[in-house]
Scaffold this active site. Sequence first.
Site, PDB file in Angstrom:
ATOM      1  N   HIS A  35       5.932   5.104  -6.370  1.00  0.00           N
ATOM      2  CA  HIS A  35       4.867   4.693  -7.267  1.00  0.00           C
ATOM      3  C   HIS A  35       3.603   4.311  -6.491  1.00  0.00           C
ATOM      4  O   HIS A  35       3.305   3.142  -6.279  1.00  0.00           O
ATOM      5  CB  HIS A  35       5.343   3.527  -8.135  1.00  0.00           C
ATOM      6  CG  HIS A  35       6.222   3.954  -9.264  1.00  0.00           C
ATOM      7  ND1 HIS A  35       7.092   3.112  -9.914  1.00  0.00           N
ATOM      8  CD2 HIS A  35       6.369   5.170  -9.866  1.00  0.00           C
ATOM      9  CE1 HIS A  35       7.731   3.780 -10.869  1.00  0.00           C
ATOM     10  NE2 HIS A  35       7.313   5.021 -10.844  1.00  0.00           N
TER      11      HIS A  35
ATOM     12  N   CYS B  51      16.669   6.145  -2.987  1.00  0.00           N
ATOM     13  CA  CYS B  51      16.814   5.153  -1.918  1.00  0.00           C
ATOM     14  C   CYS B  51      18.299   4.799  -1.760  1.00  0.00           C
ATOM     15  O   CYS B  51      18.987   4.548  -2.758  1.00  0.00           O
ATOM     16  CB  CYS B  51      16.015   3.902  -2.259  1.00  0.00           C
ATOM     17  SG  CYS B  51      16.295   2.536  -1.110  1.00  0.00           S
TER      18      CYS B  51
ATOM     19  N   GLU C 276      14.081   3.431 -12.221  1.00  0.00           N
ATOM     20  CA  GLU C 276      15.314   2.973 -11.560  1.00  0.00           C
ATOM     21  C   GLU C 276      16.336   2.503 -12.584  1.00  0.00           C
ATOM     22  O   GLU C 276      17.538   2.789 -12.460  1.00  0.00           O
ATOM     23  CB  GLU C 276      15.014   1.857 -10.562  1.00  0.00           C
ATOM     24  CG  GLU C 276      16.267   1.435  -9.809  1.00  0.00           C
ATOM     25  CD  GLU C 276      16.055   0.246  -8.876  1.00  0.00           C
ATOM     26  OE1 GLU C 276      17.032  -0.485  -8.634  1.00  0.00           O
ATOM     27  OE2 GLU C 276      14.910   0.053  -8.404  1.00  0.00           O
TER      28      GLU C 276
ATOM     29  N   THR D 254      16.641  -3.137  -8.095  1.00  0.00           N
ATOM     30  CA  THR D 254      16.448  -3.606  -6.714  1.00  0.00           C
ATOM     31  C   THR D 254      15.084  -4.233  -6.463  1.00  0.00           C
ATOM     32  O   THR D 254      14.875  -4.825  -5.408  1.00  0.00           O
ATOM     33  CB  THR D 254      16.623  -2.440  -5.719  1.00  0.00           C
ATOM     34  OG1 THR D 254      15.605  -1.458  -5.961  1.00  0.00           O
ATOM     35  CG2 THR D 254      18.001  -1.816  -5.843  1.00  0.00           C
TER      36      THR D 254
ATOM     37  N   CYS E 106      16.712  -5.496  -3.024  1.00  0.00           N
ATOM     38  CA  CYS E 106      16.705  -4.924  -1.678  1.00  0.00           C
ATOM     39  C   CYS E 106      16.022  -5.833  -0.666  1.00  0.00           C
ATOM     40  O   CYS E 106      15.221  -6.701  -1.016  1.00  0.00           O
ATOM     41  CB  CYS E 106      16.077  -3.529  -1.696  1.00  0.00           C
ATOM     42  SG  CYS E 106      14.298  -3.494  -1.586  1.00  0.00           S
TER      43      CYS E 106
ATOM     44  N   SER F  90       7.026  -1.757  -9.775  1.00  0.00           N
ATOM     45  CA  SER F  90       7.692  -3.004 -10.153  1.00  0.00           C
ATOM     46  C   SER F  90       7.605  -4.044  -9.045  1.00  0.00           C
ATOM     47  O   SER F  90       7.256  -5.198  -9.291  1.00  0.00           O
ATOM     48  CB  SER F  90       9.160  -2.726 -10.498  1.00  0.00           C
ATOM     49  OG  SER F  90       9.849  -3.923 -10.761  1.00  0.00           O
ATOM     50  N   ASN F  91       7.915  -3.663  -7.810  1.00  0.00           N
ATOM     51  CA  ASN F  91       7.935  -4.665  -6.732  1.00  0.00           C
ATOM     52  C   ASN F  91       6.532  -5.201  -6.454  1.00  0.00           C
ATOM     53  O   ASN F  91       6.381  -6.361  -6.085  1.00  0.00           O
ATOM     54  CB  ASN F  91       8.601  -4.098  -5.482  1.00  0.00           C
ATOM     55  CG  ASN F  91       7.711  -3.155  -4.708  1.00  0.00           C
ATOM     56  OD1 ASN F  91       6.944  -3.572  -3.846  1.00  0.00           O
ATOM     57  ND2 ASN F  91       7.810  -1.860  -4.990  1.00  0.00           N
TER      58      ASN F  91
ATOM     59  N   SER G  50       5.578   0.593  -1.691  1.00  0.00           N
ATOM     60  CA  SER G  50       5.167   1.994  -1.732  1.00  0.00           C
ATOM     61  C   SER G  50       3.697   2.190  -1.379  1.00  0.00           C
ATOM     62  O   SER G  50       3.147   3.274  -1.576  1.00  0.00           O
ATOM     63  CB  SER G  50       5.461   2.596  -3.115  1.00  0.00           C
ATOM     64  OG  SER G  50       4.933   1.787  -4.147  1.00  0.00           O
TER      65      SER G  50
END
EC number: 1.17.7.4
Length: 316
Positions: A46, A101, A131, A170, A200, A229-230, A273
Amino acid sequence: MTKTPLTLYLAAPRGFCAGVDRAIKIVEMALEKWGAPVYVRHEIVHNRFVVDGLRDKGAVFVEELEDCPPDRPVIFSAHGVPRAVPAEAARREMVYVDATCPLVSKVHIEAARHHENGLQMIMIGHAGHPETIGTMGQLPEGEVLLVETEADVETVEVRDPDRLAFVTQTTLSLDDTAGIVRALRARFPSIVGPHKEDICYATTNRQEAVKAMAPDCDALLVVGAPNSSNSKRLVEVAKRAGCPYAQLVQRASDIDWRALDGIASIGVTAGASAPEVLIDEVIEAFCERYDTTVETVETAREDVEFKVPRVLREPA
Protein backbone atom coordinates in the site's frame (compact mmCIF):
# COMPACT_ATOMS: atom_id res chain seq x y z
CA MET A 1 15.98 35.74 6.76
CA THR A 2 16.92 33.79 9.88
CA LYS A 3 15.33 30.36 10.04
CA THR A 4 13.46 29.24 13.14
CA PRO A 5 15.25 26.44 15.05
CA LEU A 6 13.56 23.03 14.88
CA THR A 7 14.46 19.65 16.34
CA LEU A 8 13.40 16.80 14.06
CA TYR A 9 13.18 13.45 15.80
CA LEU A 10 13.59 10.63 13.29
CA ALA A 11 12.19 7.24 14.30
CA ALA A 12 14.28 4.11 13.97
CA PRO A 13 13.14 1.68 12.81
CA ARG A 14 10.85 3.18 10.17
CA GLY A 15 9.76 2.50 6.60
CA PHE A 16 10.20 -0.75 4.69
CA CYS A 17 9.89 -4.04 6.55
CA ALA A 18 11.24 -7.38 5.34
CA GLY A 19 7.87 -8.50 3.96
CA VAL A 20 7.45 -5.34 1.88
CA ASP A 21 11.03 -5.47 0.66
CA ARG A 22 10.52 -9.10 -0.41
CA ALA A 23 7.24 -8.34 -2.22
CA ILE A 24 8.79 -5.53 -4.26
CA LYS A 25 11.78 -7.73 -5.13
CA ILE A 26 9.37 -10.42 -6.31
CA VAL A 27 7.77 -8.07 -8.84
CA GLU A 28 11.15 -6.77 -10.01
CA MET A 29 12.60 -10.27 -10.37
CA ALA A 30 9.49 -11.49 -12.18
CA LEU A 31 9.88 -8.66 -14.70
CA GLU A 32 13.53 -9.61 -15.18
CA LYS A 33 12.69 -13.29 -15.64
CA TRP A 34 9.56 -13.13 -17.79
CA GLY A 35 9.63 -9.60 -19.17
CA ALA A 36 6.73 -7.15 -19.21
CA PRO A 37 3.92 -7.22 -18.63
CA VAL A 38 3.68 -9.03 -15.31
CA TYR A 39 0.27 -8.79 -13.63
CA VAL A 40 -0.18 -8.08 -9.93
CA ARG A 41 -3.47 -8.81 -8.18
CA HIS A 42 -4.14 -5.82 -5.92
CA GLU A 43 -1.47 -3.26 -5.00
CA ILE A 44 1.67 -5.23 -4.16
CA VAL A 45 2.04 -3.00 -1.08
CA HIS A 46 0.00 0.00 0.00
CA ASN A 47 2.10 2.85 -1.35
CA ARG A 48 1.31 4.82 -4.50
CA PHE A 49 4.96 5.84 -5.10
CA VAL A 50 6.07 2.19 -5.03
CA VAL A 51 3.17 1.00 -7.18
CA ASP A 52 3.72 3.75 -9.77
CA GLY A 53 7.44 2.90 -9.93
CA LEU A 54 6.69 -0.77 -10.60
CA ARG A 55 4.03 0.16 -13.14
CA ASP A 56 6.65 2.19 -15.01
CA LYS A 57 8.80 -0.96 -15.19
CA GLY A 58 6.00 -3.03 -16.70
CA ALA A 59 3.81 -4.25 -13.85
CA VAL A 60 0.06 -4.17 -14.47
CA PHE A 61 -2.09 -3.88 -11.35
CA VAL A 62 -5.56 -5.44 -11.36
CA GLU A 63 -8.16 -6.13 -8.71
CA GLU A 64 -9.21 -9.66 -9.66
CA LEU A 65 -7.65 -12.72 -11.25
CA GLU A 66 -10.22 -12.61 -14.04
CA ASP A 67 -8.58 -9.36 -15.20
CA CYS A 68 -5.34 -11.23 -15.96
CA PRO A 69 -4.65 -12.95 -19.29
CA PRO A 70 -3.88 -16.66 -18.83
CA ASP A 71 -0.57 -16.48 -20.69
CA ARG A 72 1.18 -13.92 -18.45
CA PRO A 73 2.55 -14.37 -14.91
CA VAL A 74 0.51 -13.03 -12.02
CA ILE A 75 1.72 -12.07 -8.54
CA PHE A 76 -0.40 -12.06 -5.39
CA SER A 77 0.14 -9.08 -3.09
CA ALA A 78 1.97 -9.04 0.24
CA HIS A 79 -1.34 -8.88 2.11
CA GLY A 80 -2.31 -12.44 1.16
CA VAL A 81 -5.28 -13.82 -0.79
CA PRO A 82 -8.13 -16.26 -0.11
CA ARG A 83 -7.33 -19.90 -0.92
CA ALA A 84 -9.72 -19.76 -3.86
CA VAL A 85 -7.44 -17.37 -5.76
CA PRO A 86 -4.35 -19.60 -6.24
CA ALA A 87 -6.70 -22.55 -6.77
CA GLU A 88 -8.35 -20.71 -9.67
CA ALA A 89 -4.92 -19.68 -11.05
CA ALA A 90 -3.86 -23.33 -11.00
CA ARG A 91 -7.10 -24.38 -12.68
CA ARG A 92 -6.39 -21.87 -15.46
CA GLU A 93 -2.81 -23.21 -15.68
CA MET A 94 -1.39 -19.75 -15.00
CA VAL A 95 2.13 -19.04 -13.81
CA TYR A 96 1.70 -17.34 -10.44
CA VAL A 97 3.97 -16.18 -7.63
CA ASP A 98 2.69 -15.65 -4.10
CA ALA A 99 4.22 -12.54 -2.50
CA THR A 100 2.25 -12.94 0.74
CA CYS A 101 4.37 -11.79 3.67
CA PRO A 102 5.64 -14.88 5.53
CA LEU A 103 4.28 -13.43 8.78
CA VAL A 104 0.81 -13.24 7.23
CA SER A 105 1.25 -16.79 5.93
CA LYS A 106 2.01 -17.82 9.53
CA VAL A 107 -1.44 -16.56 10.54
CA HIS A 108 -3.00 -18.49 7.64
CA ILE A 109 -1.28 -21.67 8.84
CA GLU A 110 -2.47 -21.08 12.42
CA ALA A 111 -6.06 -20.65 11.24
CA ALA A 112 -5.91 -23.82 9.15
CA ARG A 113 -4.44 -25.82 12.06
CA HIS A 114 -7.16 -24.67 14.46
CA HIS A 115 -9.82 -25.50 11.86
CA GLU A 116 -8.40 -29.02 11.50
CA ASN A 117 -8.71 -29.36 15.28
CA GLY A 118 -12.41 -28.47 15.10
CA LEU A 119 -12.15 -24.91 16.42
CA GLN A 120 -14.10 -21.99 15.05
CA MET A 121 -11.93 -18.91 14.48
CA ILE A 122 -12.38 -15.31 15.59
CA MET A 123 -10.26 -12.80 13.70
CA ILE A 124 -9.36 -9.41 15.14
CA GLY A 125 -9.03 -7.14 12.14
CA HIS A 126 -10.49 -4.43 9.92
CA ALA A 127 -13.38 -5.32 7.63
CA GLY A 128 -12.52 -4.94 3.96
CA HIS A 129 -8.75 -4.84 4.41
CA PRO A 130 -7.01 -7.18 1.94
CA GLU A 131 -5.18 -9.02 4.73
CA THR A 132 -8.42 -9.66 6.60
CA ILE A 133 -10.13 -10.86 3.42
CA GLY A 134 -7.18 -13.15 2.67
CA THR A 135 -7.04 -14.66 6.15
CA MET A 136 -10.79 -15.18 6.44
CA GLY A 137 -10.71 -16.73 2.98
CA GLN A 138 -8.41 -19.53 4.13
CA LEU A 139 -11.35 -21.36 5.69
CA PRO A 140 -14.93 -22.17 4.62
CA GLU A 141 -17.51 -19.43 5.03
CA GLY A 142 -18.71 -19.08 8.61
CA GLU A 143 -15.59 -20.63 10.11
CA VAL A 144 -13.93 -17.24 10.71
CA LEU A 145 -15.84 -14.51 12.56
CA LEU A 146 -14.54 -10.93 12.43
CA VAL A 147 -14.40 -8.58 15.41
CA GLU A 148 -13.08 -5.02 15.09
CA THR A 149 -13.76 -3.64 18.59
CA GLU A 150 -14.31 -4.72 22.17
CA ALA A 151 -18.01 -4.00 21.63
CA ASP A 152 -18.05 -6.53 18.78
CA VAL A 153 -16.84 -9.21 21.20
CA GLU A 154 -20.01 -8.81 23.27
CA THR A 155 -22.30 -9.48 20.32
CA VAL A 156 -20.42 -12.06 18.23
CA GLU A 157 -22.39 -15.29 17.88
CA VAL A 158 -20.27 -18.43 18.01
CA ARG A 159 -21.06 -22.08 17.41
CA ASP A 160 -19.54 -23.39 20.63
CA PRO A 161 -17.96 -21.04 23.22
CA ASP A 162 -15.65 -23.84 24.36
CA ARG A 163 -14.28 -24.57 20.87
CA LEU A 164 -12.76 -21.27 19.76
CA ALA A 165 -9.41 -19.80 18.74
CA PHE A 166 -8.40 -16.31 17.64
CA VAL A 167 -5.91 -14.72 15.25
CA THR A 168 -5.20 -11.08 14.47
CA GLN A 169 -4.40 -8.92 11.48
CA THR A 170 -0.64 -8.30 11.58
CA THR A 171 -0.80 -4.49 11.26
CA LEU A 172 -3.04 -3.53 14.17
CA SER A 173 -2.43 -1.24 17.13
CA LEU A 174 -0.88 -3.22 19.98
CA ASP A 175 -2.95 -1.38 22.58
CA ASP A 176 -6.27 -1.78 20.74
CA THR A 177 -5.64 -5.46 20.15
CA ALA A 178 -4.72 -6.08 23.78
CA GLY A 179 -8.09 -4.71 24.86
CA ILE A 180 -9.97 -6.89 22.39
CA VAL A 181 -8.01 -9.98 23.45
CA ARG A 182 -8.88 -9.27 27.11
CA ALA A 183 -12.55 -9.00 26.15
CA LEU A 184 -12.37 -12.29 24.23
CA ARG A 185 -10.74 -14.12 27.13
CA ALA A 186 -13.27 -12.67 29.56
CA ARG A 187 -16.25 -13.84 27.51
CA PHE A 188 -14.69 -17.08 26.24
CA PRO A 189 -12.25 -18.29 28.94
CA SER A 190 -11.20 -21.38 26.96
CA ILE A 191 -10.41 -19.54 23.73
CA VAL A 192 -7.04 -20.52 22.21
CA GLY A 193 -4.61 -17.77 21.22
CA PRO A 194 -1.53 -17.74 18.98
CA HIS A 195 1.66 -19.37 20.27
CA LYS A 196 3.36 -16.09 19.40
CA GLU A 197 1.87 -12.62 18.89
CA ASP A 198 0.34 -12.26 15.41
CA ILE A 199 1.08 -8.54 15.15
CA CYS A 200 4.31 -8.45 13.18
CA TYR A 201 7.69 -7.35 14.51
CA ALA A 202 7.79 -4.35 12.14
CA THR A 203 4.41 -3.03 13.28
CA THR A 204 5.45 -3.47 16.90
CA ASN A 205 8.83 -1.80 16.45
CA ARG A 206 7.44 1.21 14.59
CA GLN A 207 4.76 1.75 17.20
CA GLU A 208 7.27 1.53 20.05
CA ALA A 209 9.53 4.11 18.37
CA VAL A 210 6.58 6.49 18.03
CA LYS A 211 5.66 5.99 21.69
CA ALA A 212 9.23 6.80 22.70
CA MET A 213 9.44 10.11 20.84
CA ALA A 214 5.83 11.36 20.83
CA PRO A 215 5.94 13.03 24.28
CA ASP A 216 8.87 15.21 23.14
CA CYS A 217 7.22 16.30 19.88
CA ASP A 218 4.95 19.27 19.23
CA ALA A 219 3.82 17.41 16.11
CA LEU A 220 4.48 14.12 14.36
CA LEU A 221 4.24 13.14 10.72
CA VAL A 222 3.78 9.58 9.46
CA VAL A 223 4.86 9.04 5.87
CA GLY A 224 2.50 6.48 4.41
CA ALA A 225 -0.56 5.78 2.29
CA PRO A 226 -4.15 6.46 3.41
CA ASN A 227 -5.02 2.78 2.73
CA SER A 228 -2.06 1.52 4.77
CA SER A 229 -3.34 0.01 8.03
CA ASN A 230 0.00 0.09 9.86
CA SER A 231 0.58 3.74 8.84
CA LYS A 232 -2.81 4.86 10.15
CA ARG A 233 -2.17 3.02 13.41
CA LEU A 234 1.06 5.03 13.86
CA VAL A 235 -0.94 8.26 13.77
CA GLU A 236 -3.29 6.91 16.43
CA VAL A 237 -0.39 5.70 18.57
CA ALA A 238 1.28 9.13 18.43
CA LYS A 239 -1.86 10.91 19.62
CA ARG A 240 -2.39 8.46 22.45
CA ALA A 241 1.24 8.81 23.50
CA GLY A 242 0.80 12.56 24.08
CA CYS A 243 1.68 14.21 20.78
CA PRO A 244 -0.69 17.19 20.27
CA TYR A 245 -0.76 16.88 16.46
CA ALA A 246 -0.16 13.82 14.31
CA GLN A 247 -0.81 13.58 10.60
CA LEU A 248 -0.46 11.03 7.79
CA VAL A 249 1.22 12.36 4.64
CA GLN A 250 1.99 10.49 1.44
CA ARG A 251 4.95 12.74 0.69
CA ALA A 252 6.40 16.20 1.43
CA SER A 253 3.95 18.01 -0.85
CA ASP A 254 1.08 16.89 1.45
CA ILE A 255 2.46 18.61 4.57
CA ASP A 256 0.06 21.18 6.04
CA TRP A 257 2.58 23.86 6.99
CA ARG A 258 -0.08 26.12 8.55
CA ALA A 259 -0.93 23.40 11.06
CA LEU A 260 2.77 23.28 12.05
CA ASP A 261 3.12 27.02 12.65
CA GLY A 262 4.96 27.72 15.89
CA ILE A 263 6.32 24.23 16.52
CA ALA A 264 9.80 23.73 17.96
CA SER A 265 10.02 19.95 17.54
CA ILE A 266 8.59 17.39 15.19
CA GLY A 267 8.73 13.62 14.91
CA VAL A 268 8.98 11.84 11.57
CA THR A 269 8.36 8.16 10.94
CA ALA A 270 7.03 6.02 8.11
CA GLY A 271 4.76 3.05 7.67
CA ALA A 272 6.19 -0.32 6.64
CA SER A 273 5.41 0.21 2.95
CA ALA A 274 6.92 3.70 2.60
CA PRO A 275 10.35 3.92 0.90
CA GLU A 276 13.22 5.87 2.46
CA VAL A 277 13.31 8.31 -0.48
CA LEU A 278 9.97 9.75 0.64
CA ILE A 279 11.25 10.16 4.22
CA ASP A 280 14.33 11.97 2.90
CA GLU A 281 12.02 14.23 0.90
CA VAL A 282 10.14 15.21 4.07
CA ILE A 283 13.38 15.90 5.98
CA GLU A 284 14.64 18.08 3.12
CA ALA A 285 11.38 20.05 3.16
CA PHE A 286 11.90 20.87 6.85
CA CYS A 287 15.54 21.78 6.30
CA GLU A 288 14.49 24.28 3.65
CA ARG A 289 12.11 26.03 6.05
CA TYR A 290 13.77 25.63 9.44
CA ASP A 291 17.20 25.59 11.03
CA THR A 292 16.78 21.84 11.51
CA THR A 293 18.65 19.57 13.90
CA VAL A 294 17.97 15.89 13.21
CA GLU A 295 18.08 13.46 16.13
CA THR A 296 17.48 9.73 15.63
CA VAL A 297 15.33 7.94 18.20
CA GLU A 298 16.29 4.27 17.97
CA THR A 299 14.29 1.74 19.94
CA ALA A 300 15.14 -1.46 18.04
CA ARG A 301 17.34 -2.83 15.28
CA GLU A 302 15.97 -5.04 12.55
CA ASP A 303 17.90 -7.68 10.63
CA VAL A 304 15.01 -9.80 9.35
CA GLU A 305 15.23 -10.99 5.75
CA PHE A 306 12.84 -13.21 3.82
CA LYS A 307 13.84 -15.25 0.77
CA VAL A 308 11.96 -14.80 -2.49
CA PRO A 309 10.13 -17.87 -3.87
CA ARG A 310 12.30 -20.54 -5.50
CA VAL A 311 10.67 -20.08 -8.91
CA LEU A 312 12.32 -16.66 -9.15
CA ARG A 313 15.72 -17.93 -8.08
CA GLU A 314 15.76 -20.57 -10.81
CA PRO A 315 16.85 -19.70 -14.36
CA ALA A 316 14.12 -19.06 -16.91
